[in-house]
Design a protein around this motif. Sequence first.
Motif: not given
Length: 437
Positions: A354-358, A407-412, A430-434
């Motif tokens: 989980h990447l956070l940009i705040a 979406e193309q990379q499968g991230w949320l 930004i949530v990366f895949d497993e």
Amino acid sequence: MTNTLTWRVTWAMTATVALFVGLMAVLALSILSKQEDELADQLVQIEMRRLIDRIEHGEIDTLQQPIEIGPRTQAWVGTKGAGASMPAELRDLSGGPHEFESGERVLHAIIAESSVGHLTVVVDATQNEKRVRQFGLIMLVLWCLCVAAGYWLARFTAGIVVGRMHAVTQRIAEWDPDTVQSSQLRATSSDEAGRLLEAFNRMQDRVDRSIAREREFAGNLSHEVRTPLAALRTDIEMASLDEHVSPEQHLRFSRMAKAIDEVGATISAARAISRPRATSKPPAFDLGELIDDVRTTLGARAEAAGLRMSSAVPRGHLLRADRYALLIVLRNVIGNAIDHAAPAALHIRLDGQHLLIADDGPGIDKADLPFVFERYHHGRRVDQAGDDDALVSEHGLGLAIARRVCEQQGWLISVASETSGEQRGTRFHIVFDENST
């Protein structure tokens, strides 16, 4: 249980079998019960006629009552209700045939006036009723067996009937225009499934050709435009170094160079979006170094706007993902903060996948929050002074591009924002895949 066409066909056929067999079983049981009753009534009438004949011929002594005609048949001769040996259930019955229960026994009786007097004949039909109940139990067991057999037969039949439709459904569900496509499914029949498969193949061809043209156009555009842009930027930099350039001209040259950089970034983003998704795992890269590169690249803009950037992601933290795709996402998200959140502080940190940009800027109004990732959406931020007339986005493409790349990379990618209180500011997640971390 999954509500698929196969299961619907299976349960429809099973319900049909259950209803049909159930109706047949009920009808057979009803017919058997009626036949047993009629048989018992006929037996009573026959025994009555035989009894009358035997009494008239003096073969039976009517003083000994009840008269035992057979193992299951008894008779009483005399006035209605007479005879202490007669069961109480028979004493108040009117003339004619009757069926009643006496304890656990089921009796069929006939009461009539005859040449020998008032006559009552009773037949014990308990065995007949037991046969009816046994037949009903057999019908219930057969119904259960038929339903179970019908269910498995329906599954087998549905698999044959719907199997080809299922194959087409699986192909459509697994089809991804962003990946290299496998060979098409061949239509081997002219039924509905075959025609549907042919229609899907034609649609797939058109989409693949359209995507191929889009990618070719993006590649050609990038190739043809980058060279003159690089030459133009070099000339601008050289011209700005001239000692005779005034401060106003130097400012114009800086704006021109910035515009050229923005055009180059837009072309790179368009090419990245149009290219196919990599089927193999990308190599790992240093996430902390990438974030530092983005901060360095956007540092001048951020400083001029008053955005203070910091990162808690150390160098040496490896991430297995598409480096260039994440570069585009970070540039657009941080660039959006520079344009619309500054003056503010922006912090980047990583928690697992989980990447956070705040940032602690003015935030995004709740009415506009659901649309920040829409193309060309012009939302509004509320600044510290309460001026809510400043447009959030001048072009409305940066965050749309970021979401498309994710979406193309499968991230949320998601966003949360508050315009007041302790949580004031905007946070992009930004949530990366497993397989990324």
